[in-house]
Design an enzyme around this catalytic site. Structure first.
Site, PDB file in Angstrom:
ATOM      1  N   ALA A 116       0.828  -1.112   0.061  1.00 24.75           N
ATOM      2  CA  ALA A 116      -0.004   0.059  -0.073  1.00 24.75           C
ATOM      3  C   ALA A 116       1.001   1.253   0.082  1.00 24.75           C
ATOM      4  O   ALA A 116       0.998   2.063  -1.047  1.00 24.75           O
ATOM      5  CB  ALA A 116      -0.877  -0.144   1.217  1.00 24.75           C
ATOM      6  N   CYS A 117       1.608   1.503   1.178  1.00 31.06           N
ATOM      7  CA  CYS A 117       2.046   2.880   1.374  1.00 31.06           C
ATOM      8  C   CYS A 117       3.448   2.943   0.459  1.00 31.06           C
ATOM      9  O   CYS A 117       4.110   4.005   0.518  1.00 31.06           O
ATOM     10  CB  CYS A 117       2.291   2.938   2.702  1.00 31.06           C
ATOM     11  SG  CYS A 117       0.735   3.384   3.641  1.00 31.06           S
TER      12      CYS A 117
END
Length: 209
Positions: A116-117
């Protein structure tokens, strides 16, 4: 911008550290956590030795993730992490503007979680025309499979996959570059496993006739 196949030069690059926080590291399953921390610290120290701008961003520091991990902060003590709310640092004005302000078009990225990040801002930066290098062994995913799939997705979009030791050796390239020799060698000896042991041995035990 230089040809994308040219080797990295310090003056072209900036390091982006995303969510290197203990609360997120607890959930890492793709790599041993101590090995991950070793690699991230080595990468951060490399950026400092070669004078790369470092942009660090964190999220949910007060409610879940905690601050930038102390060992990482110790490697880059002058860097103030930018707090944000969303997963995609590129969609956070402060983080994106800090990256843009470096004027560097080659981004070296390390972070948690890979799925995700790391993935989201990498895809966004690629779309914005940046050349992005993802330091796979300085990123951590929830599982080995999900980490690998995230790396593959970024690579398919145009990101380059690399490792912290390749970044260091590519920036140094010639051990007669005296300005960075001592710093680069110290990083390898402290974080480079068997390669570091070999360098230390060569320095201390082998004496040319």
């Amino acid at each position: 911008m230089k040809d994308i196949d040219m080797l990295l030069e310090p003056e072209d690059c900036a390091l982006v550290l995303l969510d290197q926080q203990a609360g997120l590291a607890f959930g890492i399953g793709s790599i041993d956590r101590q090995a991950l921390l070793n690699n991230v610290v080595a990468l951060a120290r490399t950026a400092k030795v070669f004078g790369l701008p470092v942009i660090a961003s964190t999220s949910a520091t007060k409610v879940y993730s905690g601050p930038l991990m102390p060992a990482v902060h110790a490697a880059i003590p002058d860097v103030v992490a930018l707090e944000r709310r969303n997963m995609n640092a590129w969609e956070d004005d402060a983080a994106r503007l800090a990256i843009e302000a470096t004027t560097r078009r080659r981004l070296i990225v390390s972070g948690l979680l890979t799925e995700a990040c790391v993935t989201f801002p990498v895809l966004s930066a690629l779309s914005a025309g940046y050349e992005v290098y993802v330091v796979g062994d300085a990123c951590g995913g929830i599982t080995p499979a999900s980490h690998e799939l995230a790396l593959r997705r970024m690579e398919a979009a145009g990101a380059k996959m690399t490792s912290w030791i390749q970044i260091l050796l590519e920036l140094q390239r010639d051990w007669t570059r005296h300005a960075t020799y001592d710093g680069a060698r110290a990083i390898v000896e402290a974080h480079g496993g068997g390669y570091g042991i070999g360098l230390s041995y060569a320095r201390d035990m082998i004496h040319p006739v």
